[in-house]
Write a protein that holds these residues in place. Structure first.
Motif, PDB file in Angstrom:
ATOM      1  N   ASP A  72      -6.432  -2.704  -9.958  1.00  0.00           N
ATOM      2  CA  ASP A  72      -7.017  -1.478  -9.453  1.00  0.00           C
ATOM      3  C   ASP A  72      -6.276  -1.069  -8.190  1.00  0.00           C
ATOM      4  OD1 ASP A  72      -9.734  -3.526  -8.531  1.00  0.00           O
ATOM      5  OD2 ASP A  72      -8.228  -2.782  -7.127  1.00  0.00           O
ATOM      6  N   SER A  73      -6.558   0.121  -7.747  1.00  0.00           N
ATOM      7  CA  SER A  73      -5.812   0.652  -6.620  1.00  0.00           C
ATOM      8  C   SER A  73      -6.160  -0.041  -5.308  1.00  0.00           C
ATOM      9  CB  SER A  73      -6.051   2.155  -6.474  1.00  0.00           C
ATOM     10  OG  SER A  73      -7.437   2.408  -6.285  1.00  0.00           O
ATOM     11  N   VAL A  74      -7.289  -0.738  -5.283  1.00  0.00           N
ATOM     12  CA  VAL A  74      -7.672  -1.462  -4.069  1.00  0.00           C
ATOM     13  C   VAL A  74      -6.861  -2.732  -3.951  1.00  0.00           C
ATOM     14  CG1 VAL A  74      -9.546  -2.641  -2.862  1.00  0.00           C
ATOM     15  CG2 VAL A  74      -9.991  -0.492  -4.068  1.00  0.00           C
ATOM     16  N   LYS A  75      -6.777  -3.474  -5.071  1.00  0.00           N
ATOM     17  CA  LYS A  75      -6.031  -4.720  -5.054  1.00  0.00           C
ATOM     18  C   LYS A  75      -4.529  -4.480  -5.137  1.00  0.00           C
ATOM     19  CE  LYS A  75      -9.723  -7.535  -7.072  1.00  0.00           C
ATOM     20  NZ  LYS A  75     -10.107  -8.400  -8.202  1.00  0.00           N
ATOM     21  N   ASN A  76      -4.141  -3.285  -5.588  1.00  0.00           N
ATOM     22  CA  ASN A  76      -2.711  -2.973  -5.701  1.00  0.00           C
ATOM     23  C   ASN A  76      -1.969  -4.045  -6.473  1.00  0.00           C
ATOM     24  OD1 ASN A  76      -3.366  -0.872  -4.037  1.00  0.00           O
ATOM     25  ND2 ASN A  76      -2.521  -1.797  -2.206  1.00  0.00           N
ATOM     26  N   SER A  77      -2.501  -4.437  -7.601  1.00  0.00           N
ATOM     27  CA  SER A  77      -1.938  -5.577  -8.311  1.00  0.00           C
ATOM     28  C   SER A  77      -1.821  -5.315  -9.807  1.00  0.00           C
ATOM     29  CB  SER A  77      -2.822  -6.807  -8.059  1.00  0.00           C
ATOM     30  OG  SER A  77      -2.364  -7.917  -8.783  1.00  0.00           O
ATOM     31  N   VAL A  78      -0.724  -5.803 -10.363  1.00  0.00           N
ATOM     32  CA  VAL A  78      -0.525  -5.781 -11.803  1.00  0.00           C
ATOM     33  C   VAL A  78      -0.368  -7.223 -12.267  1.00  0.00           C
ATOM     34  CG1 VAL A  78       0.998  -5.077 -13.678  1.00  0.00           C
ATOM     35  CG2 VAL A  78       0.513  -3.502 -11.823  1.00  0.00           C
ATOM     36  N   SER A  79      -1.086  -7.600 -13.293  1.00  0.00           N
ATOM     37  CA  SER A  79      -1.030  -8.979 -13.760  1.00  0.00           C
ATOM     38  C   SER A  79      -0.383  -9.065 -15.138  1.00  0.00           C
ATOM     39  CB  SER A  79      -2.434  -9.578 -13.812  1.00  0.00           C
ATOM     40  OG  SER A  79      -3.217  -8.905 -14.782  1.00  0.00           O
ATOM     41  N   LEU A  80       0.080 -10.256 -15.458  1.00  0.00           N
ATOM     42  CA  LEU A  80       0.608 -10.550 -16.791  1.00  0.00           C
ATOM     43  C   LEU A  80      -0.023 -11.856 -17.247  1.00  0.00           C
ATOM     44  CD1 LEU A  80       2.610  -9.672 -19.029  1.00  0.00           C
ATOM     45  CD2 LEU A  80       4.241 -11.274 -18.007  1.00  0.00           C
ATOM     46  N   GLN A  81      -0.946 -11.763 -18.185  1.00  0.00           N
ATOM     47  CA  GLN A  81      -1.555 -12.950 -18.773  1.00  0.00           C
ATOM     48  C   GLN A  81      -0.671 -13.417 -19.909  1.00  0.00           C
ATOM     49  OE1 GLN A  81      -4.360 -14.733 -17.923  1.00  0.00           O
ATOM     50  NE2 GLN A  81      -3.776 -16.160 -19.541  1.00  0.00           N
ATOM     51  N   MET A  82      -0.223 -14.659 -19.846  1.00  0.00           N
ATOM     52  CA  MET A  82       0.694 -15.196 -20.845  1.00  0.00           C
ATOM     53  C   MET A  82       0.019 -16.368 -21.541  1.00  0.00           C
ATOM     54  SD  MET A  82       4.276 -15.052 -18.718  1.00  0.00           S
ATOM     55  CE  MET A  82       3.819 -16.377 -17.615  1.00  0.00           C
ATOM     56  N   ARG A 137       0.826  -1.192   0.000  1.00  0.00           N
ATOM     57  CA  ARG A 137       0.000   0.000   0.000  1.00  0.00           C
ATOM     58  C   ARG A 137       0.871   1.258   0.000  1.00  0.00           C
ATOM     59  NH1 ARG A 137      -4.935   1.352  -1.772  1.00  0.00           N
ATOM     60  NH2 ARG A 137      -4.864   3.606  -1.529  1.00  0.00           N
ATOM     61  N   TYR A 138       2.023   1.167   0.624  1.00  0.00           N
ATOM     62  CA  TYR A 138       2.954   2.295   0.676  1.00  0.00           C
ATOM     63  C   TYR A 138       3.226   2.828  -0.716  1.00  0.00           C
ATOM     64  CZ  TYR A 138       7.582   4.402   0.511  1.00  0.00           C
ATOM     65  OH  TYR A 138       8.646   5.215   0.232  1.00  0.00           O
ATOM     66  N   MET A 139       3.405   1.910  -1.670  1.00  0.00           N
ATOM     67  CA  MET A 139       3.770   2.337  -3.012  1.00  0.00           C
ATOM     68  C   MET A 139       2.628   3.097  -3.658  1.00  0.00           C
ATOM     69  SD  MET A 139       5.941  -0.918  -4.374  1.00  0.00           S
ATOM     70  CE  MET A 139       6.321  -0.084  -5.909  1.00  0.00           C
ATOM     71  N   TYR A 140       1.415   2.631  -3.475  1.00  0.00           N
ATOM     72  CA  TYR A 140       0.298   3.303  -4.109  1.00  0.00           C
ATOM     73  C   TYR A 140      -0.054   4.605  -3.408  1.00  0.00           C
ATOM     74  CZ  TYR A 140      -0.266  -0.519  -7.271  1.00  0.00           C
ATOM     75  OH  TYR A 140      -0.052  -1.431  -8.252  1.00  0.00           O
ATOM     76  N   ASP A 141       0.236   4.691  -2.132  1.00  0.00           N
ATOM     77  CA  ASP A 141       0.035   5.956  -1.437  1.00  0.00           C
ATOM     78  C   ASP A 141       1.063   6.972  -1.897  1.00  0.00           C
ATOM     79  OD1 ASP A 141      -0.937   4.522   1.794  1.00  0.00           O
ATOM     80  OD2 ASP A 141      -2.082   4.933  -0.037  1.00  0.00           O
ATOM     81  N   TYR A 142       2.204   6.474  -2.386  1.00  0.00           N
ATOM     82  CA  TYR A 142       3.277   7.357  -2.837  1.00  0.00           C
ATOM     83  C   TYR A 142       2.898   8.052  -4.137  1.00  0.00           C
ATOM     84  CZ  TYR A 142       8.102   8.778  -3.740  1.00  0.00           C
ATOM     85  OH  TYR A 142       9.244   9.492  -3.963  1.00  0.00           O
ATOM     86  N   GLY A 143       2.047   7.397  -4.927  1.00  0.00           N
ATOM     87  CA  GLY A 143       1.659   7.979  -6.206  1.00  0.00           C
ATOM     88  C   GLY A 143       1.622   6.929  -7.278  1.00  0.00           C
ATOM     89  N   TYR A 144       1.811   7.365  -8.517  1.00  0.00           N
ATOM     90  CA  TYR A 144       1.755   6.446  -9.650  1.00  0.00           C
ATOM     91  C   TYR A 144       3.134   5.939 -10.005  1.00  0.00           C
ATOM     92  CZ  TYR A 144      -2.956   8.333 -10.218  1.00  0.00           C
ATOM     93  OH  TYR A 144      -4.251   8.712 -10.018  1.00  0.00           O
ATOM     94  N   PHE A 145       3.148   4.707 -10.527  1.00  0.00           N
ATOM     95  CA  PHE A 145       4.399   4.045 -10.845  1.00  0.00           C
ATOM     96  C   PHE A 145       4.376   3.466 -12.253  1.00  0.00           C
ATOM     97  CE2 PHE A 145       6.935   3.413  -6.945  1.00  0.00           C
ATOM     98  CZ  PHE A 145       6.085   4.005  -6.032  1.00  0.00           C
TER      99      PHE A 145
END
Length: 129
Positions: free
Chosen positions: A76-86, A26-34
């Motif tokens: 989304d910002s709630v799940k704080n997750s990035v996925s990679l579908q391969m 959560r720290y990262m998303y509170d920091y802003g966009y990445f």
């Protein structure tokens, strides 16, 4: 502190699919966009960029060899997750896959590991024939 945790790796046959997920603290998303990216490193080879996106929106970036088969998505910002579908995985894509991040938008160096300061521990993807 910034922390990334990957999941979803495994062993599959060539032509099959896997979905990787990267959970950011959560720290990262509170920091802003990445800029969030997926990289892979095969034994004895350099770490290379596979796909990246900016959590603030905009373009998606893919290395040529995965275009049309892989899809990166910011959950989304709630799940704080990035996925990679391969999809349609190939034997030569066997590698350790890493999630990485740096503050701010992705630039022309979206594929360069040196541009990323936050890294996960990696998740193994093994593709057999």
């Amino acid at each position: 502190q910034g922390r990334l945790v990957e999941s979803g790796g495994g062993s599959v046959q060539a032509g099959e699919s896997l979905r990787l997920s990267c959970a950011a603290s959560r720290y990262m998303y509170d920091y802003g966009y990445f800029c969030m990216g997926w990289f892979r490193q095969a034994p004895g080879k350099e770490r290379v960029g596979v796909a990246s996106l900016y959590t603030g929106g905009g373009s998606l970036y893919y290395t040529d060899s995965v275009k049309g088969r892989f899809a990166i998505e910011f959950q989304d910002s709630v799940k704080n997750s990035v996925s990679l579908q391969m999809n349609n995985l190939k034997v030569e894509e066997t590698a350790m896959y890493y999630c990485a991040a740096h503050p701010g938008p992705c630039g022309d160096n979206w594929y360069d590991p040196k541009a990323f300061g936050y890294w996960g521990q990696g998740t193994q993807v093994t593709v057999s024939s």
